[in-house]
Design an enzyme around this catalytic site. Sequence first.
Site, PDB file in Angstrom:
ATOM      1  N   LYS A  81      -6.090  15.585   3.689  1.00 32.14           N
ATOM      2  CA  LYS A  81      -6.347  16.400   2.519  1.00 32.14           C
ATOM      3  C   LYS A  81      -7.847  16.607   1.751  1.00 32.14           C
ATOM      4  CE  LYS A  81      -3.345  13.524  -0.497  1.00 32.14           C
ATOM      5  NZ  LYS A  81      -2.403  12.677  -1.110  1.00 32.14           N
ATOM      6  N   GLN A 125      -6.399   7.348  -3.099  1.00 31.62           N
ATOM      7  CA  GLN A 125      -4.620   7.144  -2.563  1.00 31.62           C
ATOM      8  C   GLN A 125      -3.975   5.710  -2.841  1.00 31.62           C
ATOM      9  OE1 GLN A 125      -3.938   9.607  -1.026  1.00 31.62           O
ATOM     10  NE2 GLN A 125      -2.121   8.745   0.324  1.00 31.62           N
ATOM     11  N   ASP A 148      -4.886  14.411  -9.503  1.00 33.30           N
ATOM     12  CA  ASP A 148      -3.844  14.163  -9.367  1.00 33.30           C
ATOM     13  C   ASP A 148      -2.853  13.815 -10.144  1.00 33.30           C
ATOM     14  OD1 ASP A 148      -3.292  12.469  -6.394  1.00 33.30           O
ATOM     15  OD2 ASP A 148      -4.458  10.967  -7.092  1.00 33.30           O
TER      16      ASP A 148
HETATM   17  N1  GUN Z   1       0.519   8.265  -2.063  1.00 35.92           N
HETATM   18  C1  GUN Z   1       1.153   9.334  -2.277  1.00 35.92           C
HETATM   19  N2  GUN Z   1       1.455  10.021  -2.718  1.00 35.92           N
HETATM   20  C2  GUN Z   1       0.459  10.177  -3.103  1.00 35.92           C
HETATM   21  C3  GUN Z   1      -0.434  11.325  -3.980  1.00 35.92           C
HETATM   22  O1  GUN Z   1      -0.094  12.295  -4.547  1.00 35.92           O
HETATM   23  N3  GUN Z   1      -1.460  10.458  -4.771  1.00 35.92           N
HETATM   24  C4  GUN Z   1      -2.427   9.578  -4.989  1.00 35.92           C
HETATM   25  N4  GUN Z   1      -3.539   9.746  -4.983  1.00 35.92           N
HETATM   26  N5  GUN Z   1      -1.526   8.717  -3.272  1.00 35.92           N
HETATM   27  C5  GUN Z   1      -0.180   9.075  -2.851  1.00 35.92           C
END
Ligand code: GUN
Length: 311
Positions: A81, A125, A148
Amino acid sequence: MAPGPRDGAPAPGSARIIAFSIRIFPITMSAQIISGTLLSQNLRADVARRAAALTGKGRQPGLAVVLVGDSPASQVYVRNKVKACEDSGFYSVLEKYDATLSEAQLLERVAALNADPKIHGILVQLPLPAHIDAFKVIEAIAPEKDVDGFHVSNAGMLMTGQPLFRPCTPYGVMKMLESIDYPVRGAHAVVVGASNIVGKPQAMLLLQAGATVTICNSKTRDLGYHTRHADILVVATGKRNIVTADMIKPGAVVIDVGMNRDDNGKLCGDVDFENAKEVAGWITPVPGGVGPMTITMLLVNTIEAAERTDR
Ligand code: GUN
């Protein structure tokens, strides 16, 4: 020795039996592959142009990614990311904390990022260590920085109207359907998996696009009964091979959100890809399918967050 009839040729005077040998070649059409990698290239080029325009005005878009703990999978995700942000010309910060970070300390960091004008998007995350209440942390993120789309105000707005942000993975899936011009309105979509991150928002986005939606989960009785009725099948359970070729309607669009490892340690999804691609009309690969699209939609959400502050 007198010449005799050729092997297989009729003896003189005997009835001619003409045997036709018809070889029937089974006509199998392999599915078209929807490449998240290719689609991402176009979308990210647009994001990079918009980022450059904002940066030119002294308002470089900024994303903060927060990771607590040392899960190897999460470390890979956040690294990807942050790299994507840098490649698109964003300002990005990766805050990594030991798994012993307290909930109060994490809430303090979120409050600081909420107040930081260089940061337009905040991503914590998931999953978080068990001693931290993930709901509380998500609710602490300012909704206008919740790239998100997990905050209850964005989740609620997704249900009732226009959210500030759509969750990245299901948003990416909708872009994939758009890329093949699939007529979602009136189609029967089956979503396997009901998480807050993928399954539930996916169902909502499909519903809003006019699909008839069935939501299943990994415990659904006779899952194949449901999946065989799907024109659009989105699978997000984290269970390798939960969907096999016999569970797919011929010609369906199969979107595989899973991210698993096979017996040789190779990345694979939730769908038995090799056999499923002989039945489906379109299918997404793993890797190179939904994964890159999730990151791309994070960039899209972050650039939109930054552009909103520029109005
Ligand atoms: N863990 C797995 N997928 C995601 C996501 O799209 N965003 C976040 N913050 N954590 C995740």
